[in-house]
Write a protein that holds these residues in place. Sequence first.
Motif, mmCIF file in Angstrom:
data_model
loop_
_atom_site.group_PDB
_atom_site.id
_atom_site.type_symbol
_atom_site.label_atom_id
_atom_site.label_comp_id
_atom_site.label_asym_id
_atom_site.label_seq_id
_atom_site.Cartn_x
_atom_site.Cartn_y
_atom_site.Cartn_z
ATOM 1 N N LEU A 1 0.717 -1.157 0.116
ATOM 2 C CA LEU A 1 -0.402 0.000 0.018
ATOM 3 C C LEU A 1 0.880 1.490 -0.009
ATOM 4 C CD1 LEU A 1 -2.655 -0.987 2.692
ATOM 5 C CD2 LEU A 1 -2.938 -0.768 0.220
ATOM 6 N N GLY A 2 2.088 1.253 0.757
ATOM 7 C CA GLY A 2 2.897 2.281 0.906
ATOM 8 C C GLY A 2 3.414 2.636 -0.617
ATOM 9 N N MET A 3 3.686 1.554 -1.262
ATOM 10 C CA MET A 3 4.280 1.777 -2.659
ATOM 11 C C MET A 3 3.370 2.282 -3.532
ATOM 12 S SD MET A 3 6.237 -1.146 -4.895
ATOM 13 C CE MET A 3 7.391 -1.584 -3.432
ATOM 14 N N VAL A 4 1.958 1.911 -3.380
ATOM 15 C CA VAL A 4 0.993 2.459 -4.303
ATOM 16 C C VAL A 4 0.865 4.004 -4.183
ATOM 17 C CG1 VAL A 4 -1.305 2.477 -4.586
ATOM 18 C CG2 VAL A 4 -0.291 0.515 -4.570
ATOM 19 N N PHE A 5 0.744 4.532 -2.828
ATOM 20 C CA PHE A 5 0.623 5.968 -2.496
ATOM 21 C C PHE A 5 2.080 6.537 -2.990
ATOM 22 C CE2 PHE A 5 -2.546 4.366 0.576
ATOM 23 C CZ PHE A 5 -3.472 4.772 -0.156
ATOM 24 N N GLY B 1 10.200 12.195 3.612
ATOM 25 C CA GLY B 1 9.503 11.097 2.387
ATOM 26 C C GLY B 1 9.361 11.685 1.037
ATOM 27 N N ILE B 2 8.821 13.109 1.081
ATOM 28 C CA ILE B 2 8.725 13.702 -0.145
ATOM 29 C C ILE B 2 10.011 14.249 -0.612
ATOM 30 C CG2 ILE B 2 7.887 15.910 -0.989
ATOM 31 C CD1 ILE B 2 5.543 15.844 0.890
ATOM 32 N N ALA B 3 11.071 14.553 0.096
ATOM 33 C CA ALA B 3 12.521 15.004 -0.304
ATOM 34 C C ALA B 3 12.957 13.659 -0.992
ATOM 35 C CB ALA B 3 13.218 15.449 0.880
ATOM 36 N N THR B 4 12.743 12.651 -0.786
ATOM 37 C CA THR B 4 13.340 11.409 -1.366
ATOM 38 C C THR B 4 12.643 11.105 -2.749
ATOM 39 O OG1 THR B 4 12.219 9.824 0.029
ATOM 40 C CG2 THR B 4 14.416 10.788 0.726
ATOM 41 N N LEU B 5 11.971 11.993 -3.144
ATOM 42 C CA LEU B 5 11.033 11.658 -4.458
ATOM 43 C C LEU B 5 9.946 10.630 -4.076
ATOM 44 C CD1 LEU B 5 13.709 11.925 -7.238
ATOM 45 C CD2 LEU B 5 12.251 13.877 -6.146
ATOM 46 N N PHE B 6 9.458 10.531 -2.854
ATOM 47 C CA PHE B 6 8.592 9.869 -2.505
ATOM 48 C C PHE B 6 8.943 8.404 -2.151
ATOM 49 C CE2 PHE B 6 5.894 13.451 -4.122
ATOM 50 C CZ PHE B 6 4.899 13.411 -3.294
ATOM 51 N N VAL B 7 10.198 7.979 -2.585
ATOM 52 C CA VAL B 7 10.702 6.660 -2.245
ATOM 53 C C VAL B 7 10.587 6.512 -0.696
ATOM 54 C CG1 VAL B 7 12.670 5.344 -2.240
ATOM 55 C CG2 VAL B 7 12.042 6.683 -3.947
ATOM 56 N N GLY B 8 10.820 7.478 -0.005
ATOM 57 C CA GLY B 8 10.797 7.091 1.466
ATOM 58 C C GLY B 8 9.384 6.923 1.948
ATOM 59 N N MET B 9 8.271 7.365 1.314
ATOM 60 C CA MET B 9 6.883 7.089 1.605
ATOM 61 C C MET B 9 6.672 5.634 1.690
ATOM 62 S SD MET B 9 5.236 9.906 2.724
ATOM 63 C CE MET B 9 5.450 11.507 2.528
ATOM 64 N N VAL B 10 7.100 4.995 1.172
ATOM 65 C CA VAL B 10 6.948 3.260 1.175
ATOM 66 C C VAL B 10 6.700 2.792 2.383
ATOM 67 C CG1 VAL B 10 7.789 1.139 0.180
ATOM 68 C CG2 VAL B 10 7.760 3.255 -1.240
ATOM 69 N N VAL B 11 7.894 3.247 3.312
ATOM 70 C CA VAL B 11 7.776 3.000 4.565
ATOM 71 C C VAL B 11 7.394 3.815 5.630
ATOM 72 C CG1 VAL B 11 9.375 2.398 6.525
ATOM 73 C CG2 VAL B 11 9.726 1.502 4.437
ATOM 74 N N ILE B 12 7.355 5.163 5.255
ATOM 75 C CA ILE B 12 6.999 6.218 6.216
ATOM 76 C C ILE B 12 5.651 6.397 6.220
ATOM 77 C CG2 ILE B 12 7.020 8.731 6.424
ATOM 78 C CD1 ILE B 12 9.838 9.037 5.701
ATOM 79 N N PHE B 13 4.941 6.296 5.193
ATOM 80 C CA PHE B 13 3.347 6.451 5.171
ATOM 81 C C PHE B 13 2.769 5.339 6.009
ATOM 82 C CE2 PHE B 13 -0.658 7.112 2.424
ATOM 83 C CZ PHE B 13 -1.200 7.936 3.712
ATOM 84 N N PRO B 14 3.028 3.931 5.644
ATOM 85 C CA PRO B 14 2.485 3.254 6.546
ATOM 86 C C PRO B 14 2.759 3.031 7.998
ATOM 87 C CG PRO B 14 3.661 1.980 4.539
ATOM 88 C CD PRO B 14 3.972 3.446 4.643
ATOM 89 N N LEU B 15 3.935 3.582 8.416
ATOM 90 C CA LEU B 15 4.457 3.557 9.682
ATOM 91 C C LEU B 15 3.520 4.592 10.575
ATOM 92 C CD1 LEU B 15 6.384 3.420 12.095
ATOM 93 C CD2 LEU B 15 7.868 4.976 11.123
#
Length: 259
Positions: free
Chosen positions: A47-51, A229-243
């Motif tokens: 789900l994090g990867m989708v977002f 997460g945004i500064a890493t071009l949303f790559v970090g959001m894969v983990v940060i958003f679910p967390l």
Amino acid sequence: MNRTAVCSTSPHIALPCVYRVDWSRPFTWLREGLGDFGRNWMLSMSLGMVFSLFGYAVVSHFLYKSHLAMALTAGFLLIAPFLAIGFYGISCKLEDKAAGEDKAFACIRHNAASIGLFGLLLAFILSGWERLSAILVALMLRGDVVSLGPFSFSVLWAAEHWQFVAAYVGFGAVLAALVFAISVISLPMMMDRTVDVVTAVITSLTVVRQNFVPMLVWAAIIVALTALGIATLFVGMVVIFPLLGHASWHAYRDLVQAE
């Protein structure tokens, strides 16, 4: 766990009791959220990867429309509470060891109308922020900054743009603070029990009022991790958003008395 219950009374709305907690409790929520992520990492990361991909695609698509690129990047914080309902559902399911695999979706279905209405409220706020962003860009930025090539946030560091940055951050912070106050436990609460939007929002505001310092810490953590997460071009959001989604469920559990 050191908590103090505070119960409010209203002749028209049945409000649950809320707890006052220590300023450091947000770090406990993060740890518990990390535990949920670890126990169901495949679904959470999927789900994090989708977002993450969706966020990157949307911002990239609007790079040539400066106000939309800025509005949608900053506006992620405004709609994130609704986007994270899947993670609330996973944590809800993990609490009930005997529940079937559809428990995460059952947590949504039993109060879908209120959850949907709250989602519309956040969408309306995001729409208002987009219009405000457009007005600020039109009034305070030069035409060459917003029209030549893809937009880069680095141009805003120029000294002549300080007034725009101050106004943009100021208005954005006020709106984000409002959304945080009305949503910090609203959606998890509507997934956990059959309550309407008004009851959930008033409970959320009560939680913030009774836990002002812990909520400041929690908001700072959310902003810092989201910015990362945004500064890493949303790559970090894969983990940060679910967390953050899982941790928000535990924040609700810690702050609102169970039925």
